[in-house]
Design an enzyme around this catalytic site. Structure first.
Site, short mmCIF file in Angstrom:
data_model
loop_
_atom_site.label_atom_id
_atom_site.label_comp_id
_atom_site.label_asym_id
_atom_site.label_seq_id
_atom_site.Cartn_x
_atom_site.Cartn_y
_atom_site.Cartn_z
N ARG A 17 0.81 -1.23 0.00
CA ARG A 17 0.00 0.00 0.00
C ARG A 17 0.84 1.27 0.00
O ARG A 17 0.40 2.33 0.41
CB ARG A 17 -0.98 0.04 1.17
CG ARG A 17 -1.95 -1.12 1.13
CD ARG A 17 -3.10 -0.94 2.09
NE ARG A 17 -3.92 -2.13 2.03
CZ ARG A 17 -3.62 -3.25 2.68
NH1 ARG A 17 -2.57 -3.29 3.47
NH2 ARG A 17 -4.38 -4.31 2.56
N LYS A 73 7.73 23.32 -14.72
CA LYS A 73 6.73 22.26 -14.54
C LYS A 73 6.30 22.17 -13.08
O LYS A 73 5.13 21.97 -12.78
CB LYS A 73 7.24 20.90 -15.04
CG LYS A 73 6.17 19.83 -14.87
CD LYS A 73 6.33 18.57 -15.68
CE LYS A 73 5.14 17.63 -15.40
NZ LYS A 73 5.30 16.30 -15.96
N ARG A 105 -2.84 22.67 -15.52
CA ARG A 105 -1.87 21.66 -15.96
C ARG A 105 -2.06 21.29 -17.43
O ARG A 105 -1.13 20.82 -18.09
CB ARG A 105 -1.96 20.42 -15.06
CG ARG A 105 -0.77 19.49 -15.17
CD ARG A 105 -0.72 18.52 -13.98
NE ARG A 105 0.28 17.49 -14.18
CZ ARG A 105 0.72 16.67 -13.24
NH1 ARG A 105 0.25 16.78 -12.01
NH2 ARG A 105 1.62 15.76 -13.49
#
Ligand SMILES: NC(=O)c1ccc[n+]([C@@H]2O[C@H](COP(=O)([O-])OP(=O)(O)OC[C@H]3O[C@@H](n4cnc5c(N)ncnc54)[C@H](O)[C@@H]3O)[C@@H](O)[C@H]2O)c1
Ligand SMILES: [Zn+2]
Length: 362
Positions: free
Chosen positions: A123, A229, A243
């Site tokens: 996980r 970015k 974005r």
């Protein structure tokens, strides 16, 4: 030599991109600095591992880590669930627990797969990116998109998962094949063309140095690209709004990749064509001058990248552009350059007219 540090500001998921030339052997210290412990699985491929694994291993062992290699076959064709399973196998074999972490050593394919393995194994365990292609240094290592391809489409399975740190050594680009290198430059032009006019000037002035892989020029180009970015991603981590500007050159670029079956052009080459066409469209609608359009085209040419759409009937381009339902219902969200260094997003419904501007007829 460390030249630059760029912060990607994402609240508790914030991290630094450390950039330099010949700084690969800093990886062990960097992992300590960001508080990582336990075993490091170095996910790489059969091309990159022989070149750089040893430097990474030595640096990590010097910093007191146990290191295990997980070496995968090389190629986009292996960015799939079978190869992802090979990573899990490697992690299980080495008994990696939640106190361990992954180093992704390679281009975007390795970064995306290793990142997704890190997001999902137990996980989620931490990971650090060591991107070794120009494209992955300026694009895929910033923003936290990870994943694999599905037989029915690219990057269909994945997760947003941020690394703990990114280490960029532009000296690793010395071994990159020329075409891969130029393809990365295509993605760099994008940042200048729609987000930073001063950076665009820099690229024009330094085109020759960049082509010669001059370290100083590369550090500048890579760090400014990452900073641009990072800023966009910080405003829009999960791609709901701004974005989308990063898709400049990508709308037609993706159509070109689709029509040519992802074999004829590298991604940055297709994006270069898409940018030149986007500039044409921008000029047509009066968003930029002829001189602006010519500068974009000239820079793409100077960097040894293609400019013209491959010849397919407009019908096939229209199909490639409108495969998703949103496009069919509402039109194409197209990123235009507003002069050089700024952008505007336009909803374009008449794909036939758009293609005609690019010289593609029925
Ligand atoms: N996560 C994102 O935001 C994001 C953004 C852009 C692209 N991508 C993904 O990135 C992938 C493309 O990445 P890429 O262009 O880096 O391709 P790649 O990872 O396939 O690398 C290109 C080739 O260069 C080799 N290579 C890598 N580093 C090298 C070095 N230093 N010296 C010699 N050879 C080297 C690789 O083994 C490979 O053969 C695609 O799968 C794309 O979907 C992801
Ligand atoms: Zn791209």
């Amino acid at each position: 030599m460390i030249a630059e540090k760029i912060r990607v500001a994402l609240d508790e998921r914030s991290y630094d991109i450390e950039m330099g030339a010949g700084n690969l052997d800093r990886i062990g210290s960097l992992c300590r600095e960001v508080g990582l412990s336990g075993t490091a699985a170095v996910v790489s491929n059969t091309t990159v591992a022989p070149l750089y694994y040893e430097t990474v291993r030595l640096s990590m062992e010097r910093a007191g880590y146990r290191v295990v290699p997980v070496t995968l076959p090389d190629g986009e064709g292996y960015k799939n669930s079978a190869t992802l399973n090979l990573i899990y196998d490697g992690l299980v074999d080495a008994s990696l627990d939640r106190g361990s972490f992954i180093l992704a050593l390679g281009g975007g394919v390795i970064g995306d797969m290793a990142g997704f393995a890190a997001a999902s194994y137990l996980r989620g365990i931490p990971f650090v990116q060591i991107p070794t292609t120009l494209l992955s240094q300026v694009d895929s290592s910033v923003g936290g998109k990870t994943g694999i391809n599905h037989p029915r489409g690219k990057n269909l399975i994945g997760a947003f998962y941020q690394p703990k740190a990114v280490l960029i050594d532009v000296a690793t680009l010395d071994t990159l094949p020329e075409r891969e290198f130029l393809s990365g430059l295509g993605e760099i032009v994008k940042y200048g063309a729609v987000l930073d006019g001063g950076f665009f000037d820099f690229l024009e002035t330094n085109a020759k140095l960049l082509l010669a892989r001059d370290k100083e020029a590369l550090i500048q180009a890579v760090s400014r690209s990452c900073a641009i970015k990072a800023k966009v991603v910080a405003e829009d981590e999960r791609e709901g709004g701004v974005r989308a500007v990063l898709n400049y050159g990508h709308t037609l670029g993706h159509a070109v990749e689709t029509l040519t079956g992802y074999t004829r052009y590298l991604h940055g080459e297709a994006v270069a064509i898409g940018m030149v066409q986007a500039a044409r469209i921008s000029q047509h609608y009066g968003f930029c001058s002829q001189a602006d359009r010519e500068r974009i085209e000239a820079l793409v040419v100077a960097l040894g990248l293609p400019t013209e759409l491959p010849s397919f009937p407009a019908r096939q381009y229209r199909e490639a552009l409108s495969h998703d339902k949103k496009v069919r219902d509402k039109g194409l969200l197209f990123i235009c350059n507003q002069g050089i260094g700024a952008y505007r997003m336009e909803r374009l419904t008449d794909l036939g007219a758009l293609l005609e501007i690019c010289g593609i007829g029925e």
